[in-house]
Design a protein around this motif. Structure first.
Motif, PDB file in Angstrom:
ATOM      1  N   GLY A 254     -31.106 -22.007  31.641  1.00 26.92           N
ATOM      2  CA  GLY A 254     -31.707 -23.091  31.512  1.00 26.92           C
ATOM      3  C   GLY A 254     -31.194 -24.375  30.905  1.00 26.92           C
ATOM      4  O   GLY A 254     -31.894 -25.365  30.856  1.00 26.92           O
ATOM      5  N   ALA A 255     -30.021 -24.134  30.234  1.00 30.18           N
ATOM      6  CA  ALA A 255     -29.632 -25.347  29.751  1.00 30.18           C
ATOM      7  C   ALA A 255     -28.655 -26.337  30.719  1.00 30.18           C
ATOM      8  O   ALA A 255     -27.920 -25.713  31.667  1.00 30.18           O
ATOM      9  CB  ALA A 255     -28.448 -24.803  28.768  1.00 30.18           C
ATOM     10  N   ASP A 256     -28.629 -27.569  30.258  1.00 28.45           N
ATOM     11  CA  ASP A 256     -27.781 -28.520  30.780  1.00 28.45           C
ATOM     12  C   ASP A 256     -26.157 -28.506  30.142  1.00 28.45           C
ATOM     13  O   ASP A 256     -26.366 -28.161  29.151  1.00 28.45           O
ATOM     14  CB  ASP A 256     -28.211 -30.059  30.824  1.00 28.45           C
ATOM     15  N   VAL A 257     -25.350 -28.455  30.969  1.00 23.16           N
ATOM     16  CA  VAL A 257     -24.062 -28.322  30.226  1.00 23.16           C
ATOM     17  C   VAL A 257     -22.800 -29.247  30.517  1.00 23.16           C
ATOM     18  O   VAL A 257     -22.751 -29.617  31.660  1.00 23.16           O
ATOM     19  CB  VAL A 257     -23.476 -26.948  30.739  1.00 23.16           C
ATOM     20  N   ALA A 258     -22.088 -29.794  29.415  1.00 24.84           N
ATOM     21  CA  ALA A 258     -21.015 -30.441  29.627  1.00 24.84           C
ATOM     22  C   ALA A 258     -20.144 -29.316  29.764  1.00 24.84           C
ATOM     23  O   ALA A 258     -20.070 -28.386  28.854  1.00 24.84           O
ATOM     24  CB  ALA A 258     -20.946 -31.282  28.014  1.00 24.84           C
ATOM     25  N   LEU A 259     -18.880 -29.719  30.513  1.00 28.09           N
ATOM     26  CA  LEU A 259     -17.984 -28.980  30.848  1.00 28.09           C
ATOM     27  C   LEU A 259     -16.612 -29.635  30.378  1.00 28.09           C
ATOM     28  O   LEU A 259     -16.292 -30.862  31.002  1.00 28.09           O
ATOM     29  CB  LEU A 259     -17.949 -28.652  32.426  1.00 28.09           C
TER      30      LEU A 259
ATOM     31  N   ALA B  81     -25.611 -28.043  26.294  1.00 27.58           N
ATOM     32  CA  ALA B  81     -24.504 -27.209  25.682  1.00 27.58           C
ATOM     33  C   ALA B  81     -23.438 -27.869  26.208  1.00 27.58           C
ATOM     34  O   ALA B  81     -23.460 -28.603  27.129  1.00 27.58           O
ATOM     35  CB  ALA B  81     -24.701 -25.767  26.459  1.00 27.58           C
ATOM     36  N   LEU B  82     -22.388 -27.518  25.428  1.00 29.91           N
ATOM     37  CA  LEU B  82     -21.004 -28.033  25.784  1.00 29.91           C
ATOM     38  C   LEU B  82     -20.158 -26.551  25.556  1.00 29.91           C
ATOM     39  O   LEU B  82     -20.096 -25.933  24.590  1.00 29.91           O
ATOM     40  CB  LEU B  82     -20.334 -29.178  24.862  1.00 29.91           C
ATOM     41  N   VAL B  83     -19.161 -26.540  26.700  1.00 27.01           N
ATOM     42  CA  VAL B  83     -18.285 -25.602  26.666  1.00 27.01           C
ATOM     43  C   VAL B  83     -16.891 -26.150  27.015  1.00 27.01           C
ATOM     44  O   VAL B  83     -16.543 -26.657  27.732  1.00 27.01           O
ATOM     45  CB  VAL B  83     -18.538 -24.498  27.712  1.00 27.01           C
ATOM     46  N   THR B  84     -15.981 -25.708  26.038  1.00 28.76           N
ATOM     47  CA  THR B  84     -14.531 -26.035  25.952  1.00 28.76           C
ATOM     48  C   THR B  84     -13.874 -24.815  26.810  1.00 28.76           C
ATOM     49  O   THR B  84     -14.341 -24.002  26.894  1.00 28.76           O
ATOM     50  CB  THR B  84     -13.937 -26.187  24.656  1.00 28.76           C
ATOM     51  N   GLY B  85     -12.847 -25.374  27.621  1.00 26.84           N
ATOM     52  CA  GLY B  85     -12.116 -24.467  28.381  1.00 26.84           C
ATOM     53  C   GLY B  85     -13.220 -23.749  29.517  1.00 26.84           C
ATOM     54  O   GLY B  85     -12.886 -22.778  29.895  1.00 26.84           O
ATOM     55  N   ALA B  86     -13.818 -24.627  30.016  1.00 26.09           N
ATOM     56  CA  ALA B  86     -14.853 -24.114  30.993  1.00 26.09           C
ATOM     57  C   ALA B  86     -14.479 -24.073  32.380  1.00 26.09           C
ATOM     58  O   ALA B  86     -15.050 -23.755  33.464  1.00 26.09           O
ATOM     59  CB  ALA B  86     -15.912 -25.377  30.849  1.00 26.09           C
ATOM     60  N   SER B  87     -12.946 -24.339  32.721  1.00 21.89           N
ATOM     61  CA  SER B  87     -12.713 -24.554  34.159  1.00 21.89           C
ATOM     62  C   SER B  87     -12.485 -23.277  34.820  1.00 21.89           C
ATOM     63  O   SER B  87     -12.361 -23.084  36.157  1.00 21.89           O
ATOM     64  CB  SER B  87     -11.466 -25.554  34.205  1.00 21.89           C
ATOM     65  N   LYS B  88     -12.172 -21.889  33.873  1.00 19.98           N
ATOM     66  CA  LYS B  88     -11.784 -20.835  34.506  1.00 19.98           C
ATOM     67  C   LYS B  88     -12.218 -19.673  33.469  1.00 19.98           C
ATOM     68  O   LYS B  88     -12.540 -20.083  32.300  1.00 19.98           O
ATOM     69  CB  LYS B  88     -10.477 -20.798  34.799  1.00 19.98           C
ATOM     70  N   GLY B  89     -12.381 -18.453  33.867  1.00 20.10           N
ATOM     71  CA  GLY B  89     -12.167 -17.272  33.119  1.00 20.10           C
ATOM     72  C   GLY B  89     -13.497 -17.255  32.332  1.00 20.10           C
ATOM     73  O   GLY B  89     -14.676 -17.416  32.740  1.00 20.10           O
ATOM     74  N   ILE B  90     -13.327 -16.927  31.018  1.00 25.59           N
ATOM     75  CA  ILE B  90     -14.552 -16.619  30.265  1.00 25.59           C
ATOM     76  C   ILE B  90     -15.504 -17.997  29.976  1.00 25.59           C
ATOM     77  O   ILE B  90     -16.759 -17.952  30.099  1.00 25.59           O
ATOM     78  CB  ILE B  90     -14.281 -15.995  28.836  1.00 25.59           C
ATOM     79  N   GLY B  91     -14.712 -19.324  29.663  1.00 26.86           N
ATOM     80  CA  GLY B  91     -15.278 -20.063  29.773  1.00 26.86           C
ATOM     81  C   GLY B  91     -16.196 -20.639  30.915  1.00 26.86           C
ATOM     82  O   GLY B  91     -17.420 -21.250  30.560  1.00 26.86           O
ATOM     83  N   ARG B  92     -15.582 -20.455  31.982  1.00 27.65           N
ATOM     84  CA  ARG B  92     -16.414 -20.745  33.172  1.00 27.65           C
ATOM     85  C   ARG B  92     -17.669 -19.748  33.311  1.00 27.65           C
ATOM     86  O   ARG B  92     -18.732 -20.359  33.635  1.00 27.65           O
ATOM     87  CB  ARG B  92     -15.540 -20.699  34.451  1.00 27.65           C
ATOM     88  N   ALA B  93     -17.423 -18.395  33.001  1.00 28.23           N
ATOM     89  CA  ALA B  93     -18.551 -17.685  33.061  1.00 28.23           C
ATOM     90  C   ALA B  93     -19.733 -17.967  32.180  1.00 28.23           C
ATOM     91  O   ALA B  93     -20.745 -17.959  32.345  1.00 28.23           O
ATOM     92  CB  ALA B  93     -17.964 -16.144  32.748  1.00 28.23           C
ATOM     93  N   ILE B  94     -19.275 -18.480  30.710  1.00 33.36           N
ATOM     94  CA  ILE B  94     -20.385 -18.942  29.804  1.00 33.36           C
ATOM     95  C   ILE B  94     -21.035 -20.067  30.282  1.00 33.36           C
ATOM     96  O   ILE B  94     -22.349 -20.087  29.924  1.00 33.36           O
ATOM     97  CB  ILE B  94     -19.666 -18.893  28.339  1.00 33.36           C
TER      98      ILE B  94
END
Length: 274
Positions: A36-41, A15-28
């Motif tokens: 179980g997913a590997d995640v690109a931040l 998975a990849l999550v944009t805006g992953a450094s804080k808030g909702i993005g970090r939680a997701i």
């Protein structure tokens, strides 16, 4: 025999999550890792992303830190090349990056206010969907989750520019869902209500404003980022295999409530006077 819970298992997924450094993005991002997913931040702050990466790795999953300004298409394309090279493919794209900028009456907003929010909230989603959507369509599988907002589902005074971009995200989601369904790619939107994050902190700084906002939330409480995670995991995996083009609202009942704050007060006291 597999159980219903297996439908929420993201083991083997990337998975990849944009805006992953804080808030909702970090939680997701951490929620997807828990599933179980590997995640690109992806975000602009390398330091903050490294903190999130540490949380993902503590869960036994792989994390990939990508410092990127989502308003720059070439930076997103470069990030995509890295993700696909490192992960070998992408199963889940979460377009979460966004912001409000200046808030105020429509006539007081400068055109630059509109331009900044359009680039951050809408153009970044377009860039990511073009790059990763092409990859998913060619593979014949994938799930895209676009973060909208209840602001995009109705009139939102003082936030006209933000609301327009979030309404556009819902429209884009439904169009791409229709275009990509034959290829096996699902596209859905999440529309949170008022959630306490750094993004909304200025709105909660004024006690009177906070009281007025809360009066329109039937649940009687503002959301927290963690409350959005379950919906994101659901849309990301096989549990929502038959769902595409939807907009899942997570708002404590705000958008279903049309009676106004006074009616809510009556309901909370258990009676409506004759």
């Amino acid at each position: 025999m597999s159980s219903a819970l297996d439908l929420f298992d993201l083991k083997g997924k990337t998975a990849l999550v944009t805006g992953a450094s804080k808030g909702i993005g970090r939680a997701i991002a951490t929620g997807l890792a828990e599933a179980g997913a590997d995640v690109a931040l992806l975000a602009r702050s390398t330091t903050a992303l490294e903190e999130v990466a540490g949380e993902v790795e503590e869960l036994g999953r792989r994390a990939l830190v990508l410092t990127c300004d989502v308003t720059e298409g070439e930076q997103i394309r470069a990030a995509a090349r890295t993700v696909l090279a490192e992960f070998g493919g992408l199963d889940v794209l979460v377009n979460n990056a966004g912001g409000i900028g200046h808030a105020g009456p429509f006539l007081d907003l400068e055109f630059d206010d509109w331009t900044r929010v359009l680039r951050l909230n809408l153009e970044s989603t377009v860039h990511a969907c073009q790059v990763f959507g092409r990859h998913m369509v060619e593979r014949g599988t994938g799930s895209v989750v676009n973060l909208s907002s209840i602001a995009g589902l109705g009139g939102t005074p003082m936030l006209s520019h933000y609301a327009v971009t979030k309404a556009a995200v819902v429209s884009l989601t439904r169009t791409l869902a229709a275009e990509w369904a034959p290829a096996g790619v699902r596209v859905n939107a999440l529309a949170p209500g008022w959630v306490r994050t750094d993004l909304t902190s200025t709105f909660f700084a004024d006690p009177r404003a906070t009281e007025n906002l809360l009066a329109a939330v039937p649940s009687g409480a503002f959301g927290v980022p963690r409350e959005v995670v379950g919906s994101a995991v659901y849309l990301a995996g096989d549990a929502s295999r038959g769902v595409t083009g939807s907009c899942l609202v997570v708002d404590g009942g705000t958008t279903c409530f049309v009676g106004g704050p006074q009616m809510l007060g009556f309901l909370q006291h258990g009676r409506i006077p004759a």
